[in-house]
Design a protein around this motif. Structure first.
Motif, PDB file in Angstrom:
ATOM      1  N   ALA A 129       0.702  -1.335  -0.090  1.00  0.00           N
ATOM      2  CA  ALA A 129       0.176  -0.015  -0.001  1.00  0.00           C
ATOM      3  C   ALA A 129       1.004   1.345  -0.087  1.00  0.00           C
ATOM      4  O   ALA A 129       0.330   2.365   0.150  1.00  0.00           O
ATOM      5  N   SER A 130       2.218   1.123  -0.199  1.00  0.00           N
ATOM      6  CA  SER A 130       3.151   2.342  -0.104  1.00  0.00           C
ATOM      7  C   SER A 130       2.532   3.490  -1.183  1.00  0.00           C
ATOM      8  O   SER A 130       2.485   4.552  -0.513  1.00  0.00           O
ATOM      9  N   GLY A 131       2.360   3.272  -2.292  1.00  0.00           N
ATOM     10  CA  GLY A 131       1.820   4.153  -3.314  1.00  0.00           C
ATOM     11  C   GLY A 131       0.529   4.932  -2.773  1.00  0.00           C
ATOM     12  O   GLY A 131       0.523   6.221  -3.002  1.00  0.00           O
ATOM     13  N   ALA A 132      -0.299   4.083  -2.324  1.00  0.00           N
ATOM     14  CA  ALA A 132      -1.782   4.658  -1.983  1.00  0.00           C
ATOM     15  C   ALA A 132      -1.358   5.588  -0.421  1.00  0.00           C
ATOM     16  O   ALA A 132      -1.863   6.471  -0.330  1.00  0.00           O
ATOM     17  N   VAL A 133      -0.386   5.089   0.457  1.00  0.00           N
ATOM     18  CA  VAL A 133      -0.296   5.818   1.619  1.00  0.00           C
ATOM     19  C   VAL A 133       0.308   7.100   1.286  1.00  0.00           C
ATOM     20  O   VAL A 133       0.091   8.099   1.887  1.00  0.00           O
ATOM     21  N   PHE A 134       1.245   7.115   0.341  1.00  0.00           N
ATOM     22  CA  PHE A 134       2.092   8.149   0.081  1.00  0.00           C
ATOM     23  C   PHE A 134       1.108   9.359  -0.672  1.00  0.00           C
ATOM     24  O   PHE A 134       1.050  10.575  -0.571  1.00  0.00           O
ATOM     25  N   GLY A 135       0.048   8.701  -1.451  1.00  0.00           N
ATOM     26  CA  GLY A 135      -1.060   9.430  -2.203  1.00  0.00           C
ATOM     27  C   GLY A 135      -1.901   9.986  -1.180  1.00  0.00           C
ATOM     28  O   GLY A 135      -2.283  11.435  -1.327  1.00  0.00           O
ATOM     29  N   LEU A 136      -2.459   9.372   0.039  1.00  0.00           N
ATOM     30  CA  LEU A 136      -3.030   9.913   0.928  1.00  0.00           C
ATOM     31  C   LEU A 136      -2.378  11.050   1.648  1.00  0.00           C
ATOM     32  O   LEU A 136      -3.051  12.064   2.209  1.00  0.00           O
ATOM     33  N   PHE A 137      -0.988  10.679   1.923  1.00  0.00           N
ATOM     34  CA  PHE A 137      -0.371  11.835   2.496  1.00  0.00           C
ATOM     35  C   PHE A 137      -0.261  13.256   1.804  1.00  0.00           C
ATOM     36  O   PHE A 137      -0.765  14.279   2.389  1.00  0.00           O
ATOM     37  N   ALA A 138      -0.143  13.361   0.584  1.00  0.00           N
ATOM     38  CA  ALA A 138      -0.116  14.262  -0.249  1.00  0.00           C
ATOM     39  C   ALA A 138      -1.709  15.004  -0.286  1.00  0.00           C
ATOM     40  O   ALA A 138      -1.617  16.132   0.051  1.00  0.00           O
ATOM     41  N   ILE A 139      -2.493  13.949  -0.526  1.00  0.00           N
ATOM     42  CA  ILE A 139      -3.850  14.549  -0.309  1.00  0.00           C
ATOM     43  C   ILE A 139      -4.250  15.307   1.107  1.00  0.00           C
ATOM     44  O   ILE A 139      -5.016  16.447   1.234  1.00  0.00           O
ATOM     45  N   SER A 140      -3.845  14.676   2.218  1.00  0.00           N
ATOM     46  CA  SER A 140      -4.039  15.324   3.503  1.00  0.00           C
ATOM     47  C   SER A 140      -3.589  16.335   3.551  1.00  0.00           C
ATOM     48  O   SER A 140      -4.044  17.351   4.275  1.00  0.00           O
ATOM     49  N   VAL A 141      -2.380  16.602   3.141  1.00  0.00           N
ATOM     50  CA  VAL A 141      -1.602  18.067   3.089  1.00  0.00           C
ATOM     51  C   VAL A 141      -2.327  19.114   2.407  1.00  0.00           C
ATOM     52  O   VAL A 141      -2.677  20.197   2.908  1.00  0.00           O
ATOM     53  N   LEU A 142      -2.695  18.672   1.029  1.00  0.00           N
ATOM     54  CA  LEU A 142      -3.294  19.638   0.443  1.00  0.00           C
ATOM     55  C   LEU A 142      -4.730  20.193   0.825  1.00  0.00           C
ATOM     56  O   LEU A 142      -4.960  21.250   0.702  1.00  0.00           O
ATOM     57  N   VAL A 143      -5.557  19.164   1.337  1.00  0.00           N
ATOM     58  CA  VAL A 143      -6.832  19.513   1.795  1.00  0.00           C
ATOM     59  C   VAL A 143      -6.959  20.345   2.999  1.00  0.00           C
ATOM     60  O   VAL A 143      -8.044  20.783   3.247  1.00  0.00           O
TER      61      VAL A 143
END
Length: 231
Positions: A129-143
């Motif tokens: 899930a590494s790719g999804a986790v880093f995607g969630l990190f980027a999204i959580s920062v932006l939102v």
């Protein structure tokens, strides 16, 4: 004025933000349970069909780009991903809701696996899930980006923590070799998935921001108008 009328009037006078119900955060726990369930079926009960969910780069099935984001090679791989998944998945779900969390996880996970398939050798296997986790990190920062000093502080704390962990993983990867499954190489740390997952998370936020949305109706104003008509 009766008691019920007074309560109704107080509800109308409350700001819209205060009366907005809090979003549940059950989705992140279902994603965690799905990852755990597949790991137990794969590594504890040795269910052979789980291996078909891995992304085999030589001849991948279309669904493997998604299912590989829920599978893991070993317990250390799973536990580290679940830790970050809980933190960032919960942040995303609190801001965007259950559907937004699942969309973000599947989209960034599948996109990261697709980029890995394009770049990594054909004898490689992508899982995790590494790719999804880093995607969630980027999204959580932006939102959470705003001029609120508390949110800026929260973003800075999360950001430096994730960058620190990525650097530690990069240094440790020099002494780590890939494992093998049926002649396929499973890389211990897939930095391509990390980077591409984060980039596609940014892309998803930008894409959704371009979708026009209708302004929410003022329910309190509508209720007042109805009351005025009936009175």
């Amino acid at each position: 004025m009766s008691g019920s009328d007074m309560i109704s009037q107080l509800e109308l006078d409350k700001p819209e933000e205060r009366r907005k119900p809090k979003k549940s955060v059950n989705g992140v726990f279902w994603i965690i349970l799905l990852n755990l369930g597949l790991y137990v079926a794969d590594h504890v009960f040795q269910v052979r069909s789980i291996k078909s969910l891995y992304l085999y780069h030589n001849f991948p099935a279309w669904y493997q780009f998604v299912t590989a984001a829920f599978c893991h090679a070993n317990w250390n791989h799973l536990s580290s991903n679940l830790f970050f998944l809980y933190i960032f998945g919960k942040l995303v779900e609190e801001e965007e809701g259950n559907f937004g969390l699942w969309l973000s996880y599947i989209f960034t996970g599948a996109a990261a696996n697709f980029v890995s398939w394009l770049i990594l050798p054909k004898n490689a296997v992508s899982v995790g899930a590494s790719g999804a986790v880093f995607g969630l990190f980027a999204i959580s920062v932006l939102v959470k980006m705003s001029w609120d000093w508390r949110k800026i502080l929260e973003v800075l704390i999360l950001g430096q923590f994730v960058v620190e962990k990525v650097m530690e993983a990069a240094q440790a990867s020099a002494g780590m070799s890939g494992t093998f499954i049926g002649g396929y190489s499973v890389q211990s740390i897939n930095h391509i998935a990390h980077l591409s997952g984060a980039l596609f998370g940014v892309f998803l936020v930008w894409l959704l921001s371009r979708v026009p949305s209708q302004p929410p109706k003022n329910k309190a104003l509508n209720l007042r108008e109805k009351r005025d008509k009936t009175s």
